[in-house]
Design a protein around this motif. Sequence first.
Motif, mmCIF file in Angstrom:
data_model
loop_
_atom_site.group_PDB
_atom_site.id
_atom_site.type_symbol
_atom_site.label_atom_id
_atom_site.label_comp_id
_atom_site.label_asym_id
_atom_site.label_seq_id
_atom_site.Cartn_x
_atom_site.Cartn_y
_atom_site.Cartn_z
ATOM 1 N N TRP A 62 -3.537 -5.899 5.218
ATOM 2 C CA TRP A 62 -3.057 -6.035 3.843
ATOM 3 C C TRP A 62 -2.448 -4.721 3.362
ATOM 4 C CZ3 TRP A 62 -1.865 -9.417 0.143
ATOM 5 C CH2 TRP A 62 -1.752 -8.961 -1.163
ATOM 6 N N ARG A 63 -3.135 -3.615 3.636
ATOM 7 C CA ARG A 63 -2.673 -2.302 3.170
ATOM 8 C C ARG A 63 -1.358 -1.896 3.827
ATOM 9 N NH1 ARG A 63 -8.362 -1.179 3.442
ATOM 10 N NH2 ARG A 63 -8.082 -0.047 5.407
ATOM 11 N N LYS A 64 -1.049 -2.463 4.987
ATOM 12 C CA LYS A 64 0.214 -2.153 5.661
ATOM 13 C C LYS A 64 1.403 -2.876 5.033
ATOM 14 C CE LYS A 64 -1.685 -1.029 10.204
ATOM 15 N NZ LYS A 64 -1.797 -1.440 11.601
ATOM 16 N N LEU A 65 1.125 -3.906 4.225
ATOM 17 C CA LEU A 65 2.217 -4.609 3.550
ATOM 18 C C LEU A 65 2.800 -3.713 2.470
ATOM 19 C CD1 LEU A 65 0.699 -8.171 2.948
ATOM 20 C CD2 LEU A 65 2.217 -7.458 4.796
ATOM 21 N N THR A 66 4.073 -3.875 2.225
ATOM 22 C CA THR A 66 4.692 -3.131 1.128
ATOM 23 C C THR A 66 4.198 -3.724 -0.192
ATOM 24 O OG1 THR A 66 6.591 -4.618 0.949
ATOM 25 C CG2 THR A 66 6.782 -2.759 2.511
ATOM 26 N N PRO A 67 4.286 -2.961 -1.276
ATOM 27 C CA PRO A 67 3.901 -3.521 -2.583
ATOM 28 C C PRO A 67 4.681 -4.798 -2.912
ATOM 29 C CG PRO A 67 4.106 -1.146 -2.747
ATOM 30 C CD PRO A 67 4.598 -1.534 -1.371
ATOM 31 N N GLU A 68 5.932 -4.845 -2.501
ATOM 32 C CA GLU A 68 6.748 -6.042 -2.750
ATOM 33 C C GLU A 68 6.208 -7.241 -1.979
ATOM 34 O OE1 GLU A 68 8.839 -2.435 -3.701
ATOM 35 O OE2 GLU A 68 8.076 -3.048 -1.750
ATOM 36 N N GLU A 69 5.806 -7.001 -0.721
ATOM 37 C CA GLU A 69 5.232 -8.095 0.084
ATOM 38 C C GLU A 69 3.915 -8.568 -0.524
ATOM 39 O OE1 GLU A 69 6.743 -7.217 4.628
ATOM 40 O OE2 GLU A 69 5.249 -5.839 3.770
ATOM 41 N N GLN A 70 3.115 -7.639 -0.996
ATOM 42 C CA GLN A 70 1.831 -8.007 -1.602
ATOM 43 C C GLN A 70 2.030 -8.842 -2.865
ATOM 44 O OE1 GLN A 70 -0.320 -4.330 -2.168
ATOM 45 N NE2 GLN A 70 -0.799 -4.129 0.010
ATOM 46 N N THR A 71 2.932 -8.395 -3.727
ATOM 47 C CA THR A 71 3.138 -9.122 -4.993
ATOM 48 C C THR A 71 3.859 -10.453 -4.790
ATOM 49 O OG1 THR A 71 5.156 -7.862 -5.462
ATOM 50 C CG2 THR A 71 3.096 -7.052 -6.435
#
Length: 114
Positions: A62-71
């Motif tokens: 999860w932490r490897k995802l970009t903020p855009e991917e997370q949101t």
Amino acid sequence: MLQVYGIKNCNTVKKAIDWLTENNKEFTFHDYKKEPATLEKLQEWEKEVSWEQLLNKKGTTWRKLTPEEQTAITDAESANAALLNNNSMIKRPVIESPKGILVGFDAEEYKTKL
């Protein structure tokens, strides 16, 4: 018989397997690395637990995802796409039992539901 889904080298999965073994619970283990979860399986689990419960936001994947991917993960459809793309983001273990789906390791919950 219980069906346990996870990754063998995950510490939480190891704790769950140790607990099941110590409490004489028979189970079959499904390793995501060898048997990836399917959309059908995720949707089956989501009839009992929310997609939010299945999405592990504490892990390194999860932490490897970009903020855009997370949101961009805002509903079951987007979550399932992310989980299928990387099964390591599924919270572990997922246990299918006659009494329902359990996600994660909680010895007290295991005592009452297994």
